[in-house]
Design an enzyme around this catalytic site. Structure first.
Site: not given
Ligand SMILES: *Cc1c(COP(=O)(O)O)cnc(C)c1O
Length: 391
Positions: A47, A99, A196
């Site tokens: 961790r 977001y 993403k």
């Molecule tokens: C998806 C997203 C997040 C959150 O990320 P996770 O990996 O789903 O926790 C934050 N900001 C933006 C712009 C996103 O598209």
């Protein structure tokens, strides 16, 4: 020799010494043997740190031209860590179209700890300046925003922030470190949902924070270790693998997104297209328009017929995958917003977001064309006043 990011992502400065393996070994171990009681070891407990996470965090920092990288077990955990560097009593300014998960975090969780938030339309930096209070400690921006791809002028916001000695954090998820480098523009902190484009395969959930500031880095490490939200060993390994193809994946998606922008902009079934590549403010601070765009159907009642007629894209939340993803903000990401507010903010039933993947571009355009023809209503085209006027 100074290498480009494209090359850095693929090769490591030091090859694995034991077997010279092409890929980093997976150190799937929670704990490490300590020969010398009280002695120093590079790692003691996973961790707190482990070789796979260190390896990934080095790459993340390199990618953003930053000094310190931190990998978290989601984008929202990364964002949480940034907010936890604040003190009770601090004030934060953030965009009104931030977001959704970030908004929920601020409003429903952090507000309990006496951190206050003001949301503004961040398209005009003056709105940010006007919201500054004596206790403002952070200006948080996200550009392009979602789902209408509004652009915040990063250098203008940084100017204002520096003048008032306030830190700036930028959620850079949509552009990736290859398309936009907020640290180079003077931001203090950059955040990614690595779920993403950075991961790109619609499998890992991960987040990243990068900074050049040693004090912010110390605070982030304390939070990452102290709250236990670091990315796991296995996911760190997987994300490192996926990063090797980031450059080629993103370039291809950006190229296809440009063509889809041109295609949608001239299509009679589409009333509006939202693409950062059409904004001069965006193009001054980023290298291109990215790979995600929004569009609105002329006949907004036909959203279901449109997705029924699509055969290639995944119809889902998320973005940045190898597969093209069509999202419907009205019923997905923004469904929790009361309907009248949603409509007033332009998140209507006919609005879609498309994250362009790696499929053959001709296949994609043909598929979109077939689906758009399905919802193409001659009567609306013959009476253009029925179209949205705010082109
Ligand atoms: C998806 C997203 C997040 C959150 O990320 P996770 O990996 O789903 O926790 C934050 N900001 C933006 C712009 C996103 O598209």
């Amino acid at each position: 020799m100074s290498l480009t990011k494209q090359t850095q992502l693929i090769h490591d400065s030091q090859r694995e010494p034991t077997y010279q393996s092409a890929n980093q070994p997976l150190y799937y171990s929670s704990t490490y043997h300590q020969q010398q009681l009280g002695g120093a070891t590079p790692y003691d407990y996973a961790r707190s740190g482990n070789p796979n996470r260190t390896h990934l965090e080095t790459k993340l920092a390199q990618l953003e031209n930053g000094k310190h990288g931190f990998a978290f077990n989601s984008g929202i955990a990364a964002i949480t860590a940034v907010f936890l560097t604040l003190q009770a009593g601090d004030h934060v300014i953030l965009p009104d179209d931030v977001y959704g998960g970030t908004f929920r975090l601020t409003e429903q969780i952090l507000a309990k700890f006496n951190i206050t938030f003001t949301t503004v339309n961040a398209e005009d930096p003056k709105n940010i300046e006007n919201a500054i209070q004596p206790n403002t400690a952070l200006i948080y921006i996200e550009t392009p925003s979602n789902p209408l791809f509004k652009i915040t002028n990063i250098p203008a916001v940084i100017d204002i922030a520096q003048h008032h000695h306030i830190r700036v954090a930028v959620d850079n998820t949509f552009m990736t470190p290859l398309g936009q480098q907020p640290l180079d523009l003077g931001a203090d902190i950059v955040i990614h949902s690595a779920t993403k484009f950075l991961s790109g395969h619609s499998d890992v959930i991960a987040g990243a924070v990068i900074t050049n500031d040693d004090d912010i880095a110390d605070a982030l490490y304390l939070i990452q270790n102290g709250t236990g939200t670091a990315l796991s060993v296995y996911d760190s390994w997987t994300l490192t693998q996926h990063l090797k193809t980031l450059d080629v994946r993103f370039k291809q998606s950006v190229k296809s997104a440009k063509k889809i922008n041109t295609f949608l902009a001239q299509h009679p079934a589409v009333s509006e297209v939202y693409y950062p590549g059409n904004s001069s403010t965006h193009l001054r601070q980023a290298h291109h328009g990215g790979a995600v765009l929004g569009f609105r159907l002329v006949d907004e009642t036909k959203a279901q017929q449109f997705v029924d007629a699509l055969s290639i894209p995944l119809v889902s939340v998320s973005l940045g995958g190898v597969e093209t993803i069509v999202s419907h903000p009205n019923t997905m990401s923004h469904a929790a917003i009361p309907q009248h507010i949603r409509e007033a903010r332009g998140i209507t039933f006919g609005l879609f977001r498309i994250s362009v993947g790696l499929e053959n571009i001709d296949d994609l355009i043909l598929d979109l064309d077939i689906a758009l023809k399905e919802v193409y209503d001659e009567s609306l085209i013959k009476h253009p006043q029925a179209q949205s006027s705010s082109g």
